[in-house]
Design a protein around this motif. Sequence first.
Motif, PDB file in Angstrom:
ATOM      1  N   ASP A 155       0.789  -1.051  -0.002  1.00 25.64           N
ATOM      2  CA  ASP A 155      -0.098   0.100   0.148  1.00 25.64           C
ATOM      3  C   ASP A 155       0.748   1.325  -0.077  1.00 25.64           C
ATOM      4  OD1 ASP A 155      -2.096  -1.624   0.187  1.00 25.64           O
ATOM      5  OD2 ASP A 155      -2.290  -1.315   2.443  1.00 25.64           O
ATOM      6  N   ARG A 156       2.217   0.880   0.409  1.00 30.41           N
ATOM      7  CA  ARG A 156       2.789   2.314   0.527  1.00 30.41           C
ATOM      8  C   ARG A 156       4.001   2.264  -0.403  1.00 30.41           C
ATOM      9  NH1 ARG A 156       2.662   2.993   7.189  1.00 30.41           N
ATOM     10  NH2 ARG A 156       0.552   2.880   7.308  1.00 30.41           N
ATOM     11  N   LYS A 172       2.929  13.176  -7.975  1.00 25.58           N
ATOM     12  CA  LYS A 172       2.073  11.852  -8.745  1.00 25.58           C
ATOM     13  C   LYS A 172       1.233  12.392  -9.650  1.00 25.58           C
ATOM     14  CE  LYS A 172       0.889   9.444  -4.939  1.00 25.58           C
ATOM     15  NZ  LYS A 172       0.662   8.348  -4.193  1.00 25.58           N
ATOM     16  N   PRO A 175      -3.808   9.568  -8.306  1.00 26.58           N
ATOM     17  CA  PRO A 175      -3.649   9.118  -6.860  1.00 26.58           C
ATOM     18  C   PRO A 175      -2.984   7.999  -6.639  1.00 26.58           C
ATOM     19  CG  PRO A 175      -6.138   9.977  -7.407  1.00 26.58           C
ATOM     20  CD  PRO A 175      -5.362   9.688  -8.650  1.00 26.58           C
TER      21      PRO A 175
ATOM     22  N   VAL B  26      -7.996   8.336  -4.523  1.00 30.25           N
ATOM     23  CA  VAL B  26      -8.476   9.523  -3.512  1.00 30.25           C
ATOM     24  C   VAL B  26      -7.506  10.706  -3.785  1.00 30.25           C
ATOM     25  CG1 VAL B  26      -8.641   9.861  -1.044  1.00 30.25           C
ATOM     26  CG2 VAL B  26      -9.096   7.588  -1.759  1.00 30.25           C
ATOM     27  N   VAL B  27      -8.227  11.846  -3.675  1.00 35.07           N
ATOM     28  CA  VAL B  27      -7.225  12.975  -3.453  1.00 35.07           C
ATOM     29  C   VAL B  27      -7.784  13.776  -2.131  1.00 35.07           C
ATOM     30  CG1 VAL B  27      -6.721  15.257  -4.381  1.00 35.07           C
ATOM     31  CG2 VAL B  27      -7.298  13.326  -5.967  1.00 35.07           C
ATOM     32  N   ARG B  40       0.453  12.012   3.521  1.00 36.83           N
ATOM     33  CA  ARG B  40       1.310  11.389   2.218  1.00 36.83           C
ATOM     34  C   ARG B  40       2.129  10.211   2.277  1.00 36.83           C
ATOM     35  NH1 ARG B  40       3.730  16.514   0.764  1.00 36.83           N
ATOM     36  NH2 ARG B  40       1.954  17.194  -0.518  1.00 36.83           N
ATOM     37  N   ASP B  41       2.696  10.194   3.595  1.00 31.21           N
ATOM     38  CA  ASP B  41       3.623   9.486   3.955  1.00 31.21           C
ATOM     39  C   ASP B  41       2.884   7.948   4.233  1.00 31.21           C
ATOM     40  OD1 ASP B  41       5.824  10.410   3.641  1.00 31.21           O
ATOM     41  OD2 ASP B  41       5.984  10.755   5.848  1.00 31.21           O
ATOM     42  N   ILE B  42       1.569   7.968   4.383  1.00 32.39           N
ATOM     43  CA  ILE B  42       0.869   6.969   4.999  1.00 32.39           C
ATOM     44  C   ILE B  42       0.296   6.117   3.718  1.00 32.39           C
ATOM     45  CG2 ILE B  42      -0.645   5.546   6.310  1.00 32.39           C
ATOM     46  CD1 ILE B  42      -0.245   7.891   8.280  1.00 32.39           C
ATOM     47  N   TYR B  43      -0.503   6.904   2.962  1.00 29.39           N
ATOM     48  CA  TYR B  43      -1.579   6.399   1.990  1.00 29.39           C
ATOM     49  C   TYR B  43      -1.043   6.790   0.499  1.00 29.39           C
ATOM     50  CZ  TYR B  43      -4.580   6.241   6.047  1.00 29.39           C
ATOM     51  OH  TYR B  43      -4.773   6.172   7.273  1.00 29.39           O
ATOM     52  N   ASP B  44      -1.595   5.840  -0.328  1.00 32.59           N
ATOM     53  CA  ASP B  44      -1.277   5.954  -1.741  1.00 32.59           C
ATOM     54  C   ASP B  44      -2.096   6.769  -2.622  1.00 32.59           C
ATOM     55  OD1 ASP B  44       0.192   5.605  -4.312  1.00 32.59           O
ATOM     56  OD2 ASP B  44      -0.478   3.746  -4.429  1.00 32.59           O
ATOM     57  N   ILE B  45      -1.929   8.222  -2.432  1.00 32.21           N
ATOM     58  CA  ILE B  45      -2.956   9.195  -2.710  1.00 32.21           C
ATOM     59  C   ILE B  45      -2.225  10.397  -3.110  1.00 32.21           C
ATOM     60  CG2 ILE B  45      -4.956   8.145  -1.455  1.00 32.21           C
ATOM     61  CD1 ILE B  45      -4.427  10.513   0.518  1.00 32.21           C
ATOM     62  N   ILE B  46      -3.099  11.476  -3.861  1.00 33.20           N
ATOM     63  CA  ILE B  46      -2.649  12.518  -4.072  1.00 33.20           C
ATOM     64  C   ILE B  46      -2.944  13.550  -3.059  1.00 33.20           C
ATOM     65  CG2 ILE B  46      -2.924  14.756  -5.535  1.00 33.20           C
ATOM     66  CD1 ILE B  46      -2.712  13.074  -7.886  1.00 33.20           C
TER      67      ILE B  46
END
Lengths: 486, 452
Positions: A155-156, A172, A175, B26-27, B40-46
């Motif tokens: 996930d990371r 990026k 997302p 997710v943004v 930003r460090d935890i999730y794969d999102i913008i």
Amino acid sequence: MNFKMVFNVIGRICQTAGVLLLVPAVTAIIYSETTQLFALLITAVASFVLGTLLTIICKTKNHIIYAKEGFAIVAAAWIVTSVIGAIPFVISGEIPSFVDAFFETVSGFTTTGASILTNVEAMSKSMLLWRSFTHWVGGMGVLVFVMAILPNISDRSMHIMRAEMPGPVVGKLVPKAKDTAKILYLIYIALTLVQIVLLWAGDMDLYDSLIHSFGTAGTGGFGIKADGCASYSPYSQWVITIFMLIFGVNFNLYYLILIRKFKAVFKNTELRWYLVIVLISTGIITANILSISGSFSKALRDAAFQVSSIITTTGYSTTNFDLWPSLSKGVLFILMFSGACAGSTCGGLKVTRTVTLVKSVGREFKRMLHPRSVSAVVSDGKSMSETEVGSVNVYLTIYMLCIMVIFLLVSFEPLGLETNLTATVSCFNNVGPGLAGVGPAGSYAAYSDFSTFVLSIAMLLGRLEIFPLLIAFFPATWAKRKKAAN
Amino acid sequence: MKIVVMGCGKIGNTVISSLVSEGHDVVAVDSNSAAIDEIRDIYDIICICGNGADYDTLLEAGIDKTDIFVAITGSDELNMLSCVIAEKMGAKHTVARIRNPEYNDKNLPYVKQYLGLSLHINPELLVASELFNILKLPSAVNIETFSRRNFEMVEFILKENSNLDGVSLMDLRKKYKSNFLIGLVVRNDEVFVPDGNFVLKNGDRIGIIATPHEIHKFFKTMGAIQKQAKNVMILGASTTAFYLAKMLLSSGSNVTIVDKDEARCSLAAQRLPGAVVINGDGASQEVLLEEGLLTSDALVTLTGIDEENILVSFFAMSQKVPKVIAKINSNELISMAEKLGIDSVISPKRIVSDVITRYARALQNSVGSNVETLYKFMDGKIEALEFNVSNEFKAQQIPLKEMKLKSNVLIGGIIRKRKVFIPTGDDVICAGDRVVVISEGQKMKDLSDILK
């Protein structure tokens, strides 16, 4: 430290490396080079089996990785792929010394293009293709490639991408990191294909255009001719010049063009500076070499080609610029440091960092004149935070320190200051050729095993932007929980 | 689906985590750069640092291609304003957190329509109604309702000397002859969807699915207390406390509210004429005992500090208060508090994120059998969902025993024309039914997802 996860990803990297080795193997079949085919296949199978074993042994439910794991994965992955990639050269006997083969492969994956070969034209076709193919894979990043094609690593996985992608900030596009990696690779593949077709349409055959497109796309610079690109037609040279510049631009901007946000592209500070630097440098050199080139068109073509080649850290050459006047050589030497845009396939300091540094110096002057003034460094119409500016300044410090240490280590070689210094700078910035002994006409063959190894590490440091590799060698990164004393 | 979440506080964080695990793009938008950096460090999102009501920020977030815009900052007005702008800029659906009681009155539907909101969320009200449900049936740890309260899943813990220890589920059904089903069992941090051979043990946390009537019958035969809590003490005069007290008062309970802040106490006193409002430190045992903790049927701790809630709950348990419920926000503290023995823990952010997740899943599946209700248990390892069966559903009129169901899927109940029954192998599913499904390790979007 999530060791299992780190080794699991390394396993996948080994598998991928095994599959990638099939590309030159196909070439070996086409040109019926049996020794090379055997060397490539045995390495491919071995690394695939090893990778599969690693992924099976290191299966874990805990998929969480932090920045630390991201750095470790990236550093380990690059070293492992370089070792795997070097083996076919040794087995096939084309580069018998492992240190030399390692240097050559690192130079390939890091898109440096520095070579220890003294006679390129004697090499087999499949090995030369593998050498250039490593440029193409390494340009966008081995792990980004793995992320784009394999199911979710973690996930990371952003931590991996951030550690591998060149530039101070990784923006990026969409997302999900995986989707971003896919888009980047699609743009990369599309641009490469266009270049292959354009070169093929000129005076190159398919094999040559593949080699040069791979070299240009990754901004690597491995050629197949002793005189670089000098023997190709002016048309091919211009195509390569333009594509070198194209691959030196931040790939995010191409995505912005695709989704029709042209305004953001034109407003991009880094792109403007990049083009201005290229234009000015080309102008200076053209004027400087006009008298020795004969005609204006040749002077302009040579100047533009060499400037694009050096600023994008590709390292192709159409002429032996070591014979140019000192001013031109000086300009090229400075360009080695600046590099092209962040988020491209280039090495070096990157234009965005250079611009930030120049602007923060300007601000410091202003602060001396008006001690109470408060001002911010502005980039792309937005003010940068103090941490961002600070980290760029720190990066410059460690960058200069690395160059100094590497230069000192390489200075044991009695090859002269100019050779050693430009070899260090050129390898560290992933350019390839330097000046004097390591100029476009020379090679790194004169260096001893020790220096070759040091320069290999320098290339890796430069490609991964120093920190991932340094942090991976920092003992605390690998610290395990100490068992209780009893 | 593309979802923009504005506000990355405690609730925003949980909502983002849940939406990311559902696979949405997710943004995240927040004006606090420290909060956004953490995300930003935890999730794969913008992540975008900026004001969500600002045109440029929304444009950068790609609002024109957004399916759902979720505004959950602490400010109702900012949420409403940014939802209006987002909707005008092209967001397909907008969700706003509106928690001020003044906005949450009978005029809300009108305001909602006028602002073009698709959904409004009032975390405090949601928490209060969940608390109220538990206080109605104090032997339960947690109650989730389906089909407008006609059907419930009640979780409770098998205490020491429970007469269910060592009983297999098959025997249990024969023994009690009542119409219920055990939908999930939590044992040692692991969660199961049990089958007939499963044997219960003391300390298990089990979830029974049945109608409220059947559940009362079951508790009666078990000998567990089941009367609604009459005297309830609430710690902290928060908005949640206000909603809860209102519900309790109108159902005839006595409510005592304790808070150390004088202004909040007087506000509570004005709004809740029937309640006893005490201005004192709820963390002080002296105050609690003086105000009748020993005669209370239940204590609900609703202060803003997790640790205070946990510690006061332990004190109340040591004083043998029959029912203690703690509001805890931090995920780590929830699992610790449950391990240490507080049986009822309420997490507002989990409740909110369930609501938004359900909404996103229902939108994603606009043609098939829609998700009506969704509850997650054990960090989403198990889900309980209620589907509205549409004509599209292929396996209609096939007896359940012949249906090829995925493993780890349980059909917990079928509601047909307001009549609820626990299905047996011979029952069928028809269009127009509501079906309650328990599933482990899967994310169901459509009823057809239960089939292999």
